[in-house]
Design an enzyme around this catalytic site. Structure first.
Site, PDB file in Angstrom:
ATOM      1  N   GLU A 110     -11.587   5.553  -5.227  1.00  0.00           N
ATOM      2  CA  GLU A 110     -11.900   3.869  -5.273  1.00  0.00           C
ATOM      3  C   GLU A 110     -12.525   3.554  -6.570  1.00  0.00           C
ATOM      4  O   GLU A 110     -13.400   4.228  -7.202  1.00  0.00           O
ATOM      5  CB  GLU A 110     -13.064   3.926  -4.280  1.00  0.00           C
ATOM      6  CG  GLU A 110     -12.253   4.350  -2.997  1.00  0.00           C
ATOM      7  CD  GLU A 110     -11.148   3.299  -2.478  1.00  0.00           C
ATOM      8  OE1 GLU A 110     -11.172   2.004  -2.582  1.00  0.00           O
ATOM      9  OE2 GLU A 110     -10.177   3.847  -1.732  1.00  0.00           O
ATOM     10  N   ARG A 124      -1.358  -5.592   4.643  1.00  0.00           N
ATOM     11  CA  ARG A 124      -0.415  -4.871   3.356  1.00  0.00           C
ATOM     12  C   ARG A 124       0.607  -4.204   4.035  1.00  0.00           C
ATOM     13  O   ARG A 124       0.782  -3.580   4.895  1.00  0.00           O
ATOM     14  CB  ARG A 124      -1.015  -4.037   2.532  1.00  0.00           C
ATOM     15  CG  ARG A 124      -2.543  -4.560   2.067  1.00  0.00           C
ATOM     16  CD  ARG A 124      -3.480  -3.669   1.233  1.00  0.00           C
ATOM     17  NE  ARG A 124      -3.901  -2.396   2.107  1.00  0.00           N
ATOM     18  CZ  ARG A 124      -4.661  -1.667   1.909  1.00  0.00           C
ATOM     19  NH1 ARG A 124      -5.224  -1.671   0.692  1.00  0.00           N
ATOM     20  NH2 ARG A 124      -5.201  -0.833   2.899  1.00  0.00           N
ATOM     21  N   ARG A 138       0.951  -1.111   0.036  1.00  0.00           N
ATOM     22  CA  ARG A 138      -0.031  -0.016  -0.128  1.00  0.00           C
ATOM     23  C   ARG A 138       1.049   1.160   0.201  1.00  0.00           C
ATOM     24  O   ARG A 138       1.652   1.562   0.976  1.00  0.00           O
ATOM     25  CB  ARG A 138      -1.063  -0.029   1.467  1.00  0.00           C
ATOM     26  CG  ARG A 138      -1.626   1.010   1.705  1.00  0.00           C
ATOM     27  CD  ARG A 138      -2.629   1.685   0.309  1.00  0.00           C
ATOM     28  NE  ARG A 138      -3.702   2.613   0.734  1.00  0.00           N
ATOM     29  CZ  ARG A 138      -3.691   3.909   0.557  1.00  0.00           C
ATOM     30  NH1 ARG A 138      -2.538   4.300   0.003  1.00  0.00           N
ATOM     31  NH2 ARG A 138      -4.644   4.468   1.058  1.00  0.00           N
TER      32      ARG A 138
END
Length: 281
Positions: A140, A180, A132
């Site tokens: 998004e 992540r 990330r």
């Protein structure tokens, strides 16, 4: 009175001959410990031992491949980085990294068994780290039944064009709740120009500065990121396009259009989901 043998000094010739005359079978089975205390033996042994330990340390620290985020310990956070190949870009601000320790110096990209650029997605399965990008938040895309945010698809395609099948370096900050790796990501442009991916995203209007109250990671780049976002807003680049009305639109009373940031979008979706999950009359 005869003196004991141990008081006789110097020893007689007979005693000397007795000590010097050693049976051949005894000398064959005897161990010469002086050989092991010789500097010619000790020094090479010490060098070999220390060299072996040093190579093991180098391998564990720099050359051992990390297959997944679960193998990254807190000792990496804010201290170490990973170099690897971007095998897949799945969203506007995250991607999959195949760790290639040592880079081209250890054969990645040119040895027949390490030509990752020729691998299929199946070859990368269960072998990549989910990264990330730190300090940024991209619009998004549609997922989990939610509609796509405006400019979400464009941001994804932009990042995919920039990073897919490229070697990058990820400077690790922490692991998030989705396991992540939150990291600043950079690559070498034209072979000598170090480029920060998060900064490029903001400059091109493909992301905002990360706005969450908790979990923000910028390293020492927050002020730089914020200046870049202000500049992109003024120039109406990327997701900021058409936010300011032109002269004629202003005369007609049109006001500045407000862009819903990724953080505002997530907050709105979260509140809507909580409302749907509440008691119904």
């Amino acid at each position: 009175m005869q003196w004991p043998d141990w008081l006789k000094w110097p020893p007689s010739d007979q005693e000397k001959k007795k000590k010097d005359s050693v049976l051949w079978s005894e000398s064959l089975n005897a161990t010469d410990w002086s050989h092991y205390s010789s500097p010619r033996t000790i020094i090479p042994t010490a060098i070999l031992t220390f060299s072996t330990l040093a190579l093991i340390r180098i391998y564990r620290r720099s050359l051992r491949r990390i297959p997944d985020a679960q193998y990254i310990t807190p000792s990496y956070f804010h201290k170490r980085s990973l170099y690897g190949y971007v095998s897949r870009v799945g969203d506007g601000d995250n991607f999959r990294l195949f760790h290639t320790p040592g880079g081209r110096a250890t054969g990645w990209g040119w040895l027949s068994s390490r030509k990752v650029q020729d691998w299929s997605q199946k070859d990368f399965q269960n072998k990549t780290i989910h990264v990330r990008i730190a300090g940024v938040d991209a619009p998004e895309t549609a997922h989990f039944g939610n509609k796509e945010q405006p400019f979400g698809k464009e941001a994804l395609e932009w990042l995919r064009t920039l990073l897919h099948k490229r070697y990058v370096r990820a400077y690790i900050y922490r692991l998030d709740q989705y396991q992540r790796v939150v990291a600043s990501v950079s690559y070498w442009k034209w072979g000598f120009w170090k480029t920060d991916v998060g900064l490029e995203m903001i400059k091109n209007g493909m992301a905002t500065v990360y706005e969450a109250k908790f979990g923000s990671e910028f390293g020492d780049k927050e002020s730089q990121y914020r200046r870049a976002m202000e500049k992109a807003q003024r120039k109406q680049i990327g997701m900021w396009t058409h936010t300011k009305p032109g002269l004629m639109a202003k005369l007609m009373g049109q006001k500045q259009e407000k862009v819903e940031t990724p953080r505002e979008y997530k907050t709105r979706i979260s509140q809507a989901e909580k409302g749907d999950a509440g008691p119904k009359n």
